[in-house]
Scaffold this motif. Structure first.
Motif, PDB file in Angstrom:
ATOM      1  N   ASP A 114      16.134  -7.472  15.551  1.00 25.23           N
ATOM      2  CA  ASP A 114      14.800  -8.015  15.817  1.00 25.23           C
ATOM      3  C   ASP A 114      13.947  -7.121  16.724  1.00 25.23           C
ATOM      4  O   ASP A 114      13.113  -7.602  17.478  1.00 25.23           O
ATOM      5  N   ILE A 115      14.178  -5.812  16.644  1.00 27.38           N
ATOM      6  CA  ILE A 115      13.365  -4.835  17.370  1.00 27.38           C
ATOM      7  C   ILE A 115      12.664  -3.968  16.316  1.00 27.38           C
ATOM      8  O   ILE A 115      13.341  -3.336  15.507  1.00 27.38           O
ATOM      9  N   PRO A 116      11.334  -3.937  16.294  1.00 31.84           N
ATOM     10  CA  PRO A 116      10.635  -3.108  15.303  1.00 31.84           C
ATOM     11  C   PRO A 116      10.991  -1.631  15.465  1.00 31.84           C
ATOM     12  O   PRO A 116      11.041  -1.120  16.576  1.00 31.84           O
ATOM     13  N   SER A 117      11.282  -0.963  14.342  1.00 34.74           N
ATOM     14  CA  SER A 117      11.638   0.449  14.384  1.00 34.74           C
ATOM     15  C   SER A 117      11.257   1.115  13.068  1.00 34.74           C
ATOM     16  O   SER A 117      11.703   0.683  12.000  1.00 34.74           O
ATOM     17  N   ALA A 118      10.471   2.173  13.150  1.00 30.08           N
ATOM     18  CA  ALA A 118      10.080   2.914  11.948  1.00 30.08           C
ATOM     19  C   ALA A 118      11.301   3.540  11.282  1.00 30.08           C
ATOM     20  O   ALA A 118      11.410   3.564  10.053  1.00 30.08           O
ATOM     21  N   ALA A 119      12.247   4.051  12.086  1.00 30.24           N
ATOM     22  CA  ALA A 119      13.446   4.679  11.531  1.00 30.24           C
ATOM     23  C   ALA A 119      14.288   3.658  10.770  1.00 30.24           C
ATOM     24  O   ALA A 119      14.784   3.944   9.667  1.00 30.24           O
ATOM     25  N   ILE A 120      14.441   2.469  11.320  1.00 28.02           N
ATOM     26  CA  ILE A 120      15.222   1.428  10.635  1.00 28.02           C
ATOM     27  C   ILE A 120      14.505   0.981   9.364  1.00 28.02           C
ATOM     28  O   ILE A 120      15.134   0.777   8.325  1.00 28.02           O
ATOM     29  N   ARG A 121      13.183   0.871   9.421  1.00 26.86           N
ATOM     30  CA  ARG A 121      12.424   0.501   8.212  1.00 26.86           C
ATOM     31  C   ARG A 121      12.613   1.552   7.115  1.00 26.86           C
ATOM     32  O   ARG A 121      12.804   1.212   5.945  1.00 26.86           O
TER      33      ARG A 121
ATOM     34  N   TYR B 155      15.185   3.583   6.736  1.00 28.35           N
ATOM     35  CA  TYR B 155      16.559   3.446   6.261  1.00 28.35           C
ATOM     36  C   TYR B 155      16.674   2.257   5.294  1.00 28.35           C
ATOM     37  O   TYR B 155      17.278   2.376   4.225  1.00 28.35           O
ATOM     38  N   GLN B 156      16.076   1.122   5.647  1.00 27.88           N
ATOM     39  CA  GLN B 156      16.142  -0.054   4.782  1.00 27.88           C
ATOM     40  C   GLN B 156      15.430   0.203   3.449  1.00 27.88           C
ATOM     41  O   GLN B 156      15.923  -0.190   2.389  1.00 27.88           O
ATOM     42  N   LYS B 157      14.283   0.858   3.493  1.00 23.55           N
ATOM     43  CA  LYS B 157      13.559   1.182   2.255  1.00 23.55           C
ATOM     44  C   LYS B 157      14.401   2.091   1.360  1.00 23.55           C
ATOM     45  O   LYS B 157      14.425   1.904   0.136  1.00 23.55           O
ATOM     46  N   GLN B 158      15.076   3.072   1.957  1.00 26.78           N
ATOM     47  CA  GLN B 158      15.936   3.964   1.167  1.00 26.78           C
ATOM     48  C   GLN B 158      17.063   3.182   0.493  1.00 26.78           C
ATOM     49  O   GLN B 158      17.356   3.397  -0.688  1.00 26.78           O
ATOM     50  N   ASN B 159      17.679   2.255   1.227  1.00 25.54           N
ATOM     51  CA  ASN B 159      18.760   1.464   0.647  1.00 25.54           C
ATOM     52  C   ASN B 159      18.252   0.541  -0.447  1.00 25.54           C
ATOM     53  O   ASN B 159      18.916   0.365  -1.475  1.00 25.54           O
ATOM     54  N   ILE B 160      17.093  -0.055  -0.256  1.00 27.42           N
ATOM     55  CA  ILE B 160      16.523  -0.917  -1.294  1.00 27.42           C
ATOM     56  C   ILE B 160      16.208  -0.095  -2.538  1.00 27.42           C
ATOM     57  O   ILE B 160      16.488  -0.518  -3.666  1.00 27.42           O
TER      58      ILE B 160
END
Length: 129
Positions: free
Chosen positions: A43-50, A52-57
């Protein structure tokens, strides 16, 4: 790189990073997963995590077209919920992921898989927390 369908340079950088983070160790031709665990804050906003999630999706979408159904499981479920239970749902998803990691923890792994669990609102408006 070939098994992951990524450029060799990307694979080499990833391996270097995994070694630096002590997530894997390399001894000659042998690569071993360490017992070090890495978890990102929730629950911490992060461009890097976003990213990573987009790549996995995207990789999951590619798998829909590329891989036979007997080696993948991509399903969807839409349901009504009481928004007051959202935190408990997130806790249960986290517990499930940890349980799955324990179940799959073996020495003789032969493949790399990802699991993406998307739990998001389809509705917009006041009732969303």
């Amino acid at each position: 790189a070939n098994r992951l369908d990524i450029p060799e340079e990307t694979a080499a950088k990833a391996i270097d990073l995994l070694v630096r983070l002590d997530l894997i160790s390399i001894d000659g031709d042998s690569v071993k997963v360490t017992n070090t665990s890495l978890e990102t804050p929730t629950d911490i906003p992060s461009a890097a995590i976003r990213r990573y999630q987009k790549q996995n999706i995207q990789r999951a979408m590619d798998s829909l077209e590329r891989d036979e159904v007997d080696i993948r499981d991509i399903t969807s479920m839409t349901m009504p919920i009481n928004s007051a239970k959202l935190n408990e749902v997130k806790k249960r998803i986290k517990a499930f992921k940890k349980e799955l990691m324990v179940f799959l923890d073996e020495e003789d792994c032969d493949s790399v898989y990802s699991i993406n669990i998307q739990f998001f609102p389809q509705t917009v408006g006041e009732s969303n927390v």
